[in-house]
Design a protein around this motif. Structure first.
Motif, PDB file in Angstrom:
ATOM      1  N   VAL A 175      10.488   5.434  -4.677  1.00  0.00           N
ATOM      2  CA  VAL A 175      10.053   5.447  -3.279  1.00  0.00           C
ATOM      3  C   VAL A 175      11.007   4.615  -2.426  1.00  0.00           C
ATOM      4  N   GLU A 204       9.671   2.970   3.135  1.00  0.00           N
ATOM      5  CA  GLU A 204       8.389   3.378   3.709  1.00  0.00           C
ATOM      6  C   GLU A 204       7.366   3.710   2.621  1.00  0.00           C
ATOM      7  N   LYS A 205       7.757   3.484   1.361  1.00  0.00           N
ATOM      8  CA  LYS A 205       6.914   3.756   0.190  1.00  0.00           C
ATOM      9  C   LYS A 205       6.597   5.252   0.064  1.00  0.00           C
ATOM     10  N   LYS A 206       7.556   6.072   0.458  1.00  0.00           N
ATOM     11  CA  LYS A 206       7.432   7.516   0.330  1.00  0.00           C
ATOM     12  C   LYS A 206       8.452   8.040  -0.675  1.00  0.00           C
ATOM     13  N   LEU A 221       0.796   8.159  -6.828  1.00  0.00           N
ATOM     14  CA  LEU A 221       2.210   8.477  -7.001  1.00  0.00           C
ATOM     15  C   LEU A 221       2.457   9.181  -8.330  1.00  0.00           C
ATOM     16  N   GLN A 264       1.255  12.687  -8.095  1.00  0.00           N
ATOM     17  CA  GLN A 264       2.148  13.495  -7.272  1.00  0.00           C
ATOM     18  C   GLN A 264       3.379  13.939  -8.050  1.00  0.00           C
ATOM     19  N   LYS A 275       2.017  -1.361   0.574  1.00  0.00           N
ATOM     20  CA  LYS A 275       1.238  -0.208   1.031  1.00  0.00           C
ATOM     21  C   LYS A 275       0.081   0.088   0.070  1.00  0.00           C
TER      22      LYS A 275
END
Length: 257
Positions: A15, A18-20, A53, A56, A127
């Motif tokens: 990630v 932005e922790k994406k 996560l 996903q 986050k």
């Protein structure tokens, strides 16, 4: 080399800031699985910090809590909690110096100070949800890691008085505290033993100071382009930034993709 397993750090690796998860990383991990190489998370985070996560990415196995708690496809295969005497010493010393703690078990985490802004700022930077409040949680459950909320100038206080613990800074006001002999590498080794794989059959990606041992242990250690500069000497290869296809390029370098 015919690699069979790939270990991935989370923050700064899977990630971004932005922790994406970048789309090319999601696609690269999926293709890695299709090609018969098992993806495994290897992180300082506790399991409850990365459930979504992992889902996903379709990853079922992980080395968590900086090697202290390891799960392979739903089964716990390795545990290395902090000795209770060391946790007690940490509680006593941190109370003396008015530094807050967050105790991390395998399934829950609790702070011993519910109003400290340094706890809130550090934890929220991940986050994730804030911890519950239970100053005695460490007496009721195995603790695999502790967040010690202090600034850099205070580190020697703990390093000198409790040498049986290891301290890894990850935030201006927070450090991971774990057993001195614990690291992601020990969790990686436990999983390799279970799968009867040699370290040379594994690759690993990381970007932080807690990735040194892991990158040194596997057959191919890959540092992200955004890595801490002190990690680079421990890597066999430096890939691009997490937001510039770092995972994809690293897997191509390893000839997995």
């Amino acid at each position: 080399m015919n690699y069979r397993i790939a270990f991935f750090d989370i923050d700064g690796t899977l990630v971004n800031d932005e922790k994406k998860i970048p789309l090319d990383t999601i696609e690269a991990v999926a293709e890695t699985k299709r090609r018969g190489v098992e993806p495994v998370i290897a992180t300082g985070r506790a399991p409850y910090f990365f459930e979504k996560l992992a889902q996903q990415l379709g990853i079922e196995s992980y080395v968590s809590l900086n090697g202290g708690y390891v799960v392979y496809k739903g089964k716990t295969i390795y545990q290395h909690p902090i000795p209770r005497t060391d946790v007690e010493a940490l509680v006593r010393l941190s109370t003396e110096h008015r530094h807050s703690l967050v105790f991390e078990g395998s399934a829950e985490f609790y702070a011993n100070n519910e109003i400290d802004p340094s706890v809130q700022n550090a934890v929220l930077s991940l986050k994730v949800d804030l911890p519950g409040y239970d100053p005695d949680f460490w007496t009721k459950a195995d603790i695999y890691q502790v967040f010690l909320h202090c600034e850099e100038q205070d580190e020697p206080i703990y390093q000198k008085q409790i040498p049986g613990l290891r301290y890894i800074r990850w935030h201006k006001t927070a450090m991971d505290v774990l057993p001195a002999d614990s690291s992601k590498a020990e969790g990686v080794k436990a999983m390799l033993r279970l799968l009867e794989l040699e370290p040379e059959q594994a690759i690993a990606f990381g970007d932080g100071l807690n990735d040194k041992e892991m990158l040194s242990t596997v057959g191919l250690g890959i540092a992200m382009g955004n890595s801490h500069e002190d990690l680079l000497p421990y890597a066999n290869y430096v890939t691009s930034h997490v937001d510039q296809g770092g995972i994809l390029h690293g897997l191509k370098y390893a000839q997995i993709l």
